[in-house]
Scaffold this active site. Structure first.
Site, PDB file in Angstrom:
ATOM      1  N   CYS A   3       0.884  -1.180   0.000  1.00 59.19           N
ATOM      2  CA  CYS A   3       0.000   0.000   0.000  1.00 59.19           C
ATOM      3  C   CYS A   3       0.918   1.225   0.000  1.00 59.19           C
ATOM      4  O   CYS A   3       2.040   1.138  -0.500  1.00 59.19           O
ATOM      5  CB  CYS A   3      -0.968  -0.023   1.182  1.00 59.19           C
ATOM      6  N   GLY A  37      -0.804  -0.121   6.840  1.00 54.96           N
ATOM      7  CA  GLY A  37      -2.214  -0.513   6.861  1.00 54.96           C
ATOM      8  C   GLY A  37      -2.394  -1.961   6.437  1.00 54.96           C
ATOM      9  O   GLY A  37      -3.165  -2.715   7.058  1.00 54.96           O
ATOM     10  N   GLY A  89       2.764   0.401   3.667  1.00 54.45           N
ATOM     11  CA  GLY A  89       2.896  -1.001   4.092  1.00 54.45           C
ATOM     12  C   GLY A  89       2.276  -1.235   5.455  1.00 54.45           C
ATOM     13  O   GLY A  89       2.040  -2.381   5.861  1.00 54.45           O
TER      14      GLY A  89
HETATM   15  C1  RB5 Z   1      -4.435   5.121   1.328  1.00 51.85           C
HETATM   16  O1  RB5 Z   1      -5.570   4.443   1.667  1.00 51.85           O
HETATM   17  C2  RB5 Z   1      -3.301   4.766   2.286  1.00 51.85           C
HETATM   18  O2  RB5 Z   1      -3.754   4.930   3.595  1.00 51.85           O
HETATM   19  C3  RB5 Z   1      -2.796   3.339   2.055  1.00 51.85           C
HETATM   20  O3  RB5 Z   1      -2.218   3.241   0.797  1.00 51.85           O
HETATM   21  C4  RB5 Z   1      -1.739   2.843   3.032  1.00 51.85           C
HETATM   22  O4  RB5 Z   1      -0.661   3.707   3.079  1.00 51.85           O
HETATM   23  C5  RB5 Z   1      -2.232   2.466   4.367  1.00 51.85           C
HETATM   24  O5  RB5 Z   1      -1.495   2.146   5.293  1.00 51.85           O
END
Ligand code: RB5
Length: 150
Positions: free
Chosen positions: A64, A69, A67
């Protein structure tokens, strides 16, 4: 090795770079996403985490923006030990000490060169077992206790 991979919109470019490079020689199933349309990362994290927890795939990779989330969400699935890593040493130790079965990256944090190196090390590093096995068993026991409370 069989690998389940997934990303959100912020991880798409890095996922594509890894698929074309270091992951070419592995059996990989891509759980999406395939466009840069905004999505909710837990939806992808749970699909990859369940594919690994069920034993269908040996390892998982989730990407993401940071990393973080993806790791938080994946670690809610029983049997998953997801580690968000931005350096080779942490990735190596996540295998050796923690028997991590999912590796998480931030597509906004690291570039494809470093990510490929981390993936190579992470896929090849064995779990050390021994006293670390006992510690991983304690994590498993925590999962059991939690599900009994719920
Ligand atoms: C966007 O939703 C962002 O919060 C996601 O890509 C990520 O960084 C989450 O931890």
């Amino acid at each position: 090795m069989t690998i389940a991979i997934g990303c959100d919109h912020n991880g798409l470019a890095l996922k594509e770079a890894l698929l074309k490079d270091v992951l070419r020689e592995h059996r990989v199933r891509d759980f999406g996403v395939f466009t840069e349309e905004s999505v909710d990362y837990p939806d992808i994290a749970v699909a990859v985490a369940q594919a690994v927890a069920s034993g269908e795939y040996e390892r998982g990779i989730l990407i993401c923006g940071t990393g973080i989330g993806m790791a938080i969400a994946a670690n809610k699935v029983q049997g998953i030990r997801a580690a968000a890593c931005s350096d080779v040493y942490s990735a190596k130790m996540s295998r050796r000490d923690n028997d991590a079965n999912i590796l998480c990256f931030g597509g906004r944090v690291i570039g494809p060169g470093l990510a490929s190196e981390i993936v190579t090390v992470w896929l090849n590093e064995p779990f050390a077992g021994g006293r670390h096995q006992r510690r991983v068993e304690k994590i498993r026991a925590l999962e059991q206790t939690e599900s009994e409370i719920l």
